[in-house]
Write a protein that holds these residues in place. Structure first.
Motif, PDB file in Angstrom:
ATOM      1  N   LEU A 193      39.711  43.572  18.476  1.00 41.98           N
ATOM      2  CA  LEU A 193      40.489  42.958  19.736  1.00 41.98           C
ATOM      3  C   LEU A 193      39.748  43.618  20.590  1.00 41.98           C
ATOM      4  O   LEU A 193      39.670  44.811  20.762  1.00 41.98           O
ATOM      5  CB  LEU A 193      42.044  43.264  19.523  1.00 41.98           C
ATOM      6  CG  LEU A 193      42.498  43.041  21.284  1.00 41.98           C
ATOM      7  CD1 LEU A 193      42.808  41.108  21.560  1.00 41.98           C
ATOM      8  CD2 LEU A 193      44.072  43.353  21.293  1.00 41.98           C
ATOM      9  N   SER A 194      38.534  42.990  21.297  1.00 44.75           N
ATOM     10  CA  SER A 194      38.139  43.060  22.923  1.00 44.75           C
ATOM     11  C   SER A 194      38.624  42.622  23.971  1.00 44.75           C
ATOM     12  O   SER A 194      40.165  41.487  23.842  1.00 44.75           O
ATOM     13  CB  SER A 194      36.894  42.789  22.624  1.00 44.75           C
ATOM     14  OG  SER A 194      36.630  41.367  22.318  1.00 44.75           O
ATOM     15  N   VAL A 195      39.026  43.691  24.940  1.00 47.94           N
ATOM     16  CA  VAL A 195      39.179  42.905  26.478  1.00 47.94           C
ATOM     17  C   VAL A 195      38.001  42.913  27.078  1.00 47.94           C
ATOM     18  O   VAL A 195      37.592  44.193  27.277  1.00 47.94           O
ATOM     19  CB  VAL A 195      40.355  44.092  26.158  1.00 47.94           C
ATOM     20  CG1 VAL A 195      40.903  43.382  27.837  1.00 47.94           C
ATOM     21  CG2 VAL A 195      42.136  43.703  25.879  1.00 47.94           C
ATOM     22  N   GLN A 196      38.065  41.986  27.740  1.00 46.18           N
ATOM     23  CA  GLN A 196      37.091  42.231  29.082  1.00 46.18           C
ATOM     24  C   GLN A 196      37.882  41.342  30.385  1.00 46.18           C
ATOM     25  O   GLN A 196      37.863  40.767  30.706  1.00 46.18           O
ATOM     26  CB  GLN A 196      35.723  41.033  28.751  1.00 46.18           C
ATOM     27  CG  GLN A 196      35.160  41.313  29.844  1.00 46.18           C
ATOM     28  CD  GLN A 196      33.925  40.383  29.169  1.00 46.18           C
ATOM     29  OE1 GLN A 196      34.481  40.003  28.972  1.00 46.18           O
ATOM     30  NE2 GLN A 196      33.076  40.168  30.167  1.00 46.18           N
ATOM     31  N   VAL A 197      37.572  42.800  31.224  1.00 46.23           N
ATOM     32  CA  VAL A 197      37.929  42.873  32.711  1.00 46.23           C
ATOM     33  C   VAL A 197      37.078  43.500  34.240  1.00 46.23           C
ATOM     34  O   VAL A 197      36.636  43.717  33.730  1.00 46.23           O
ATOM     35  CB  VAL A 197      39.870  43.739  33.093  1.00 46.23           C
ATOM     36  CG1 VAL A 197      40.885  43.537  31.981  1.00 46.23           C
ATOM     37  CG2 VAL A 197      38.439  45.691  33.225  1.00 46.23           C
ATOM     38  N   ASP A 198      36.737  42.365  34.883  1.00 44.35           N
ATOM     39  CA  ASP A 198      36.764  43.199  35.933  1.00 44.35           C
ATOM     40  C   ASP A 198      37.379  44.292  37.274  1.00 44.35           C
ATOM     41  O   ASP A 198      38.368  44.051  37.031  1.00 44.35           O
ATOM     42  CB  ASP A 198      36.038  41.642  37.375  1.00 44.35           C
ATOM     43  CG  ASP A 198      36.032  40.941  36.514  1.00 44.35           C
ATOM     44  OD1 ASP A 198      34.788  40.915  35.976  1.00 44.35           O
ATOM     45  OD2 ASP A 198      35.834  39.711  36.821  1.00 44.35           O
ATOM     46  N   ALA A 199      36.691  45.369  37.057  1.00 41.00           N
ATOM     47  CA  ALA A 199      37.730  46.625  37.664  1.00 41.00           C
ATOM     48  C   ALA A 199      36.609  46.615  38.902  1.00 41.00           C
ATOM     49  O   ALA A 199      35.336  46.553  38.844  1.00 41.00           O
ATOM     50  CB  ALA A 199      37.365  47.599  36.597  1.00 41.00           C
ATOM     51  N   PHE A 200      37.645  47.413  39.758  1.00 41.76           N
ATOM     52  CA  PHE A 200      36.745  47.819  41.496  1.00 41.76           C
ATOM     53  C   PHE A 200      36.583  49.232  41.375  1.00 41.76           C
ATOM     54  O   PHE A 200      37.909  50.414  41.115  1.00 41.76           O
ATOM     55  CB  PHE A 200      37.019  46.825  42.250  1.00 41.76           C
ATOM     56  CG  PHE A 200      37.276  45.883  41.936  1.00 41.76           C
ATOM     57  CD1 PHE A 200      35.521  45.025  42.546  1.00 41.76           C
ATOM     58  CD2 PHE A 200      37.709  44.486  41.996  1.00 41.76           C
ATOM     59  CE1 PHE A 200      36.173  43.951  42.651  1.00 41.76           C
ATOM     60  CE2 PHE A 200      38.076  43.023  42.027  1.00 41.76           C
ATOM     61  CZ  PHE A 200      36.542  43.015  42.292  1.00 41.76           C
ATOM     62  N   VAL A 201      35.528  49.548  41.530  1.00 39.39           N
ATOM     63  CA  VAL A 201      36.087  51.283  41.742  1.00 39.39           C
ATOM     64  C   VAL A 201      35.345  52.056  42.893  1.00 39.39           C
ATOM     65  O   VAL A 201      35.431  50.808  43.781  1.00 39.39           O
ATOM     66  CB  VAL A 201      34.955  52.130  40.807  1.00 39.39           C
ATOM     67  CG1 VAL A 201      34.562  53.644  41.057  1.00 39.39           C
ATOM     68  CG2 VAL A 201      34.397  51.526  39.422  1.00 39.39           C
ATOM     69  N   GLY A 202      36.247  52.754  43.571  1.00 36.83           N
ATOM     70  CA  GLY A 202      35.908  53.535  44.838  1.00 36.83           C
ATOM     71  C   GLY A 202      37.213  52.470  45.826  1.00 36.83           C
ATOM     72  O   GLY A 202      38.189  52.449  45.561  1.00 36.83           O
ATOM     73  N   SER A 203      36.424  52.229  46.693  1.00 35.89           N
ATOM     74  CA  SER A 203      37.807  51.655  48.236  1.00 35.89           C
ATOM     75  C   SER A 203      37.919  50.601  48.586  1.00 35.89           C
ATOM     76  O   SER A 203      38.662  50.209  48.246  1.00 35.89           O
ATOM     77  CB  SER A 203      37.098  51.851  49.540  1.00 35.89           C
ATOM     78  OG  SER A 203      35.630  51.400  49.386  1.00 35.89           O
ATOM     79  N   ARG A 204      36.544  50.130  46.943  1.00 40.78           N
ATOM     80  CA  ARG A 204      36.748  48.396  46.789  1.00 40.78           C
ATOM     81  C   ARG A 204      38.554  48.042  45.885  1.00 40.78           C
ATOM     82  O   ARG A 204      39.327  47.217  45.513  1.00 40.78           O
ATOM     83  CB  ARG A 204      35.703  47.433  45.800  1.00 40.78           C
ATOM     84  CG  ARG A 204      34.802  47.066  46.412  1.00 40.78           C
ATOM     85  CD  ARG A 204      34.883  46.010  47.458  1.00 40.78           C
ATOM     86  NE  ARG A 204      34.976  44.942  46.740  1.00 40.78           N
ATOM     87  CZ  ARG A 204      34.554  44.234  45.986  1.00 40.78           C
ATOM     88  NH1 ARG A 204      32.634  44.777  46.184  1.00 40.78           N
ATOM     89  NH2 ARG A 204      34.231  43.074  45.158  1.00 40.78           N
ATOM     90  N   ALA A 205      38.647  49.285  45.253  1.00 35.29           N
ATOM     91  CA  ALA A 205      40.230  49.040  44.358  1.00 35.29           C
ATOM     92  C   ALA A 205      41.111  49.263  45.099  1.00 35.29           C
ATOM     93  O   ALA A 205      42.242  48.519  44.708  1.00 35.29           O
ATOM     94  CB  ALA A 205      39.982  50.580  42.982  1.00 35.29           C
ATOM     95  N   LEU A 206      41.085  50.006  46.349  1.00 35.51           N
ATOM     96  CA  LEU A 206      41.902  49.256  47.130  1.00 35.51           C
ATOM     97  C   LEU A 206      42.763  48.623  47.304  1.00 35.51           C
ATOM     98  O   LEU A 206      42.132  47.494  47.782  1.00 35.51           O
ATOM     99  CB  LEU A 206      42.185  50.665  48.339  1.00 35.51           C
ATOM    100  CG  LEU A 206      41.861  51.922  48.513  1.00 35.51           C
ATOM    101  CD1 LEU A 206      41.654  52.774  49.275  1.00 35.51           C
ATOM    102  CD2 LEU A 206      42.943  53.149  47.274  1.00 35.51           C
ATOM    103  N   PRO A 207      44.542  48.769  47.078  1.00 29.02           N
ATOM    104  CA  PRO A 207      44.626  46.883  47.737  1.00 29.02           C
ATOM    105  C   PRO A 207      45.249  46.304  49.178  1.00 29.02           C
ATOM    106  O   PRO A 207      46.524  46.522  49.391  1.00 29.02           O
ATOM    107  CB  PRO A 207      46.016  47.182  46.931  1.00 29.02           C
ATOM    108  CG  PRO A 207      46.786  47.971  46.621  1.00 29.02           C
ATOM    109  CD  PRO A 207      45.276  48.761  46.858  1.00 29.02           C
TER     110      PRO A 207
END
Length: 83
Positions: free
Chosen positions: A56-70
């Motif tokens: 099983l492999s999982v691929q996601v788009d993740a943001f790091v730093g201030s872009r990760a704040l909602p």
């Protein structure tokens, strides 16, 4: 026979269909609740279901730093970047 109800005739209308769904759903919930109570009273351990994955492999788009704040700005920027 007095106690019989023709379910086909009752279920032909929307109101009848909704009533039957509600009755059977309530009956199912009541049955499952009673079953759970009996199992708990007797102390039976029900078998657990285990699911395993291989390769099983999982691929996601993740943001790091201030872009990760909602924030509204980040949400709009992220939406426009991926579309």
């Amino acid at each position: 026979m007095e106690g019989l109800v023709d379910i086909n005739r009752l279920a032909s209308g929307e109101a009848g269909r909704a009533l039957l769904e509600r009755v059977f759903q309530d009956d199912s919930e009541r049955f499952l609740r009673r079953l759970r109570d009996r199992v708990d009273r007797v102390g039976i351990d029900l078998p657990a279901i285990e699911v395993r994955y291989q390769g099983l492999s999982v691929q996601v788009d993740a943001f790091v730093g201030s872009r990760a704040l909602p924030t509204l700005w980040n949400s709009a920027t992220n939406f426009l970047q991926f579309d």
